[in-house]
Scaffold this motif. Sequence first.
Motif: not given
Length: 397
Positions: A217-243
């Motif tokens: 699966e693909y996973f999308f994550w957000l980066l806070d540039l100031a603190t380095g904190e990350t947060r996972e947002l969403f996942t999709l199967p790796d068979t998904t087409g064009y993003l």
Amino acid sequence: MRKAKHLLAAALALLLLAACGQPAESTAPVALAEPEQTEESRLEGWLFPWDGQRYYTGQNEVCDTADMTARPLSLTMGTWEHLTGYPVTDGRFLYYSTSDTQYMPDLSEQVWRCNPDGSGAEMIWKSETGGEGLLENARLGGQVADAARMVAFAQQDAVWFFYRGDNIFSSPEVYRCGVKEASARRVEYPDPLPCGIFTGEMNGQPVFCGLREEDQEYFFWLLDLATGETRELFTLPDTTGYLSLVQDGLLYFQDQESASLYEVDLSIGKQRLVWQQEEKTATIAWVQFARDGHALLENTSLPMLACSLDLADGSITEATLRGRDANGGEEYVLRALASLGDCYVVECRHHTGIRAGMSLAGEPQQERYFWGDYALIEKDDYWNNVPEYRYFTWVDD
């Protein structure tokens, strides 16, 4: 696994959605809102090749609405260097990247900062000699011919950019350069960052897409540039087409077989079907970019066909605006290249010429060059196929 990596590489290389207001360039729900300007006239967030007044083309030209002129832009770089990330702007400076690896693979990549007219260029970063990484660049539309733009964010009186390994399993390195500083430095966060390739923006912060091989699966994550904190947002199967590029926290993707278009609101993890092709035909329509509540779809083969998709209700209208190649006479679908106020910038005519040049060995040679005839068109006119243009006048300095 090889297939998964290939799909993501194709998706993130083509990046079917443009930055709307980006295009998209961003506003809700799909209009990509341009970052707000500070009192110092500096844009914030993800930077694009335009500000409120100027658009920097993929042929190194500047379209300026102050006097409605188009001029060539000269960018400083080393003798053996070529552009890898075309300019983006925060309204005060241009940022672009170059590389000498095309000619000498053991050398490096560079990041430059200059004034809006190309003057006063300074190299603010250089990779280690023989490095195996890549600076993050992104194409803002579906055209393979679109110029790759340097990925940069403006925050806290500084610019931020990213360097990573050459595959999706690498974690990005983050670099920061203050507007009054002469060079960029690597930002060290308390915890290591996940793997991933840059794929867009949410709330003024970068979004990356990684791949979990074990979960396929693909996973999308957000980066806070100031603190380095990350947060996972969403996942999709790796068979998904064009993003698509994520704009304002909205991700669009198309199923590879049916071309059905889906929207994902990453802030709440909600997915919805936006559009479904009624009949499966040989000419599947693929999204080229989204802007201001619409998306432009084109088929993958002749005859040329383009449609405007209303992202709110899924209705389709044929898009009939065309540009023309001045040399061969071929027509092409007119794409909105940039969002300036209530208008888009479009290239109505494309030219190719031959001029005298110099080879890397210092020998005279003939070289091909390109330029365009650019114009403004009101956004409503663009989506309603009304060919009312205000042309930029060429001024060759």
